[in-house]
Design an enzyme around this catalytic site. Structure first.
Site, PDB file in Angstrom:
ATOM      1  N   ASN A   1      67.678  -1.883  60.325  1.00 52.46           N
ATOM      2  CA  ASN A   1      67.703  -1.813  61.784  1.00 52.46           C
ATOM      3  C   ASN A   1      67.702  -3.181  62.460  1.00 52.46           C
ATOM      4  O   ASN A   1      68.055  -3.287  63.635  1.00 52.46           O
ATOM      5  CB  ASN A   1      66.510  -1.001  62.286  1.00 52.46           C
TER       6      ASN A   1
ATOM      7  N   TYR B   1      49.898 -21.757  89.499  1.00 50.37           N
ATOM      8  CA  TYR B   1      49.014 -20.742  90.060  1.00 50.37           C
ATOM      9  C   TYR B   1      48.915 -20.970  91.569  1.00 50.37           C
ATOM     10  O   TYR B   1      49.918 -21.031  92.243  1.00 50.37           O
ATOM     11  CB  TYR B   1      47.665 -20.766  89.339  1.00 50.37           C
TER      12      TYR B   1
ATOM     13  N   LYS C   1      57.788  -6.216  64.450  1.00 47.94           N
ATOM     14  CA  LYS C   1      58.954  -5.956  65.288  1.00 47.94           C
ATOM     15  C   LYS C   1      59.129  -7.080  66.312  1.00 47.94           C
ATOM     16  O   LYS C   1      60.247  -7.538  66.578  1.00 47.94           O
ATOM     17  CB  LYS C   1      58.755  -4.617  66.008  1.00 47.94           C
TER      18      LYS C   1
END
Length: 439
Positions: free
Chosen positions: A318, A39, A94
């Site tokens: 798929n 950071y 997914k």
């Protein structure tokens, strides 16, 4: 036979960390130096570098391995318009498949919006963060406008998997089935039950490797799509026959191939018997195909049959496509997933089906042998070789067609993919060892 109970599925999603995905840091943050680099103030140097050269965003952030799965839950597979929150488990799923099969990171973004113009506006704002956009479960016809507009206006790949994923995997199966039955695509009479996003995308994709539109007979819930009808939207009208040729049973006579993307029970054994020799039937309705595998094979011993189910041969799944297509697109930093890349993926899958099947795949499916033929025209979803065949084919097409912003040595890339997935599987093994696997 069901592999699980409803209670088991609910417990799987709720036990421990709710849901199926989480964000995990990939850099250490255990010392003051680590914190200063992660950071402030160290991150400022990275920000300045990217501000000076935006291409460095792929080197210094996760953009190059990050896909947004975006859905409004209006067309969730098998469930319909259930809304964005109820559809979120599918989007998380997914994300799991992207990670497990191709080591692609995903943020699932289920949005409460049905207006296609507002969906487009939302997705366009995501471009700085993501390397690609996977649109999911957005109903037709809105999905066509959303995808096409985003493709035109964004400089990263946009891919509606409900359309093109189904098209690519069924296309791979059709390429192999045509070879197996000694047919040429230009001679095939194709009958399609269903006229939604997937059916239209499949038809257009089949045309890209030779199927003739004049030989396509597409049915929606009101019958054959033909020019005498006045109820057709512009997408359906593209596939209108000159005249009405009758019912589905009428048109099935002499047909070479049937593609089902509709509902179960649409096709009878008599329809199958009326088809041409060695008929090709892809009955993809889930969970119940347009005709069951058992009924089709009982009607015709010479049928080449595929379904969307994992418990029968030749599953049109798929997961054989989208993880590896995005992998190749991301690794070349492609600006789009074009037709050549989709066709390369389908041809790679069809070619892999002709290769000897390794023992680990046979073991995974509990079978003793598997070879290219009637019951094996599409590779198995758990075949670890798929990534090494499909992702390089997609990458090569991206480079060849000018959408790649990064050039790859394909031989080295295949080795890199193998090593990447070995490392990813090792991380999964460590997770199972830590948390257990009681399902």
């Amino acid at each position: 036979m069901a592999l699980f109970t409803k209670d088991e599925a609910l417990r799987y999603h709720s036990c421990g960390h709710p849901g199926k995905v989480e964000v995990v840091p990939v850099k250490p943050c255990a010392t003051q130096k680590h914190l200063s680099m992660a950071y402030t103030p160290g991150v400022a140097d990275v920000c300045r570098a990217i501000h000076a050269d935006v291409a460095l965003g792929y080197d210094y952030t996760n953009k190059g391995n990050l896909v947004a799965v975006v859905s409004n839950g209006t067309a969730v597979l098998g469930l319909g318009n259930i809304g964005p929150l109820a559809g979120k488990p599918v989007m998380e799923g997914k994300g799991v498949l992207f990670k497990i099969f191709a080591d692609v990171d995903v943020y699932d973004l289920s949005i409460d919006q049905k207006d296609p113009k507002k969906i487009i506006e939302f997705v366009k704002m995501l471009e700085p963060t993501f390397g690609g956009i996977n649109l999911e479960d957005i109903k037709a016809p809105e999905c066509f406008e959303v995808e096409q507009t985003l493709i035109e206006q964004m400089d990263i790949p946009v891919f509606h998997d409900d359309q093109h994923g189904t098209a690519i995997i069924s296309g791979a199966g059709l390429i192999a089935a045509l070879e197996l039955t000694n047919r040429k695509p230009e001679d095939v009479k194709l009958v399609i039950s269903g006229a939604g996003a997937a059916a239209i995308a499949c038809t257009k994709f089949f045309e890209s490797f030779g199927v003739q539109r004049k030989n396509v007979f597409m049915f929606d819930s009101r019958g054959l799509i033909h020019k005498g009808r006045t109820d057709l939207n512009s997408q359906k009208a593209e596939f209108a026959q000159e005249r009405d040729h009758g019912s589905l049973a009428d048109v099935m006579r002499g047909a070479d191939c049937f593609l089902g993307l509709s509902v179960g029970g649409m096709v009878t054994q008599d329809m199958v018997r009326s088809m041409a020799p060695s008929p090709i039937i892809f009955a993809c309705a889930n969970p119940d195909p347009e005709i069951s595998y058992e009924d089709a094979r009982a009607a015709r011993a010479d049928v080449v049959m595929a379904t969307g189910r994992s418990d029968y041969p030749n599953q049109i799944n798929n997961v054989l496509g989208f993880p590896f297509i995005f992998r190749g697109a991301l690794d070349t930093r492609a600006s789009a997933i074009n037709e050549e890349m989709k066709l390369a993926a389908a041809r790679a899958l069809a070619a892999l089906a002709r290769e000897p099947v390794p023992a680990e795949v046979l073991t995974a499916y509990g079978i003793s042998e598997l070879a290219f033929g009637v019951d094996y025209i599409i590779p198995k979803a758990l075949d670890p070789r798929v990534i090494e065949w499909v992702a390089p084919a997609v990458a090569e097409a991206a480079m060849r067609t000018g959408v790649a912003r990064r050039q790859l040595d394909l031989a080295a890339y295949k080795v890199e993919l193998r090593e990447r997935m070995q490392a990813a599987r090792a991380r999964i093994g460590q997770f199972i060892e830590t948390y257990g696997l009681d399902f």
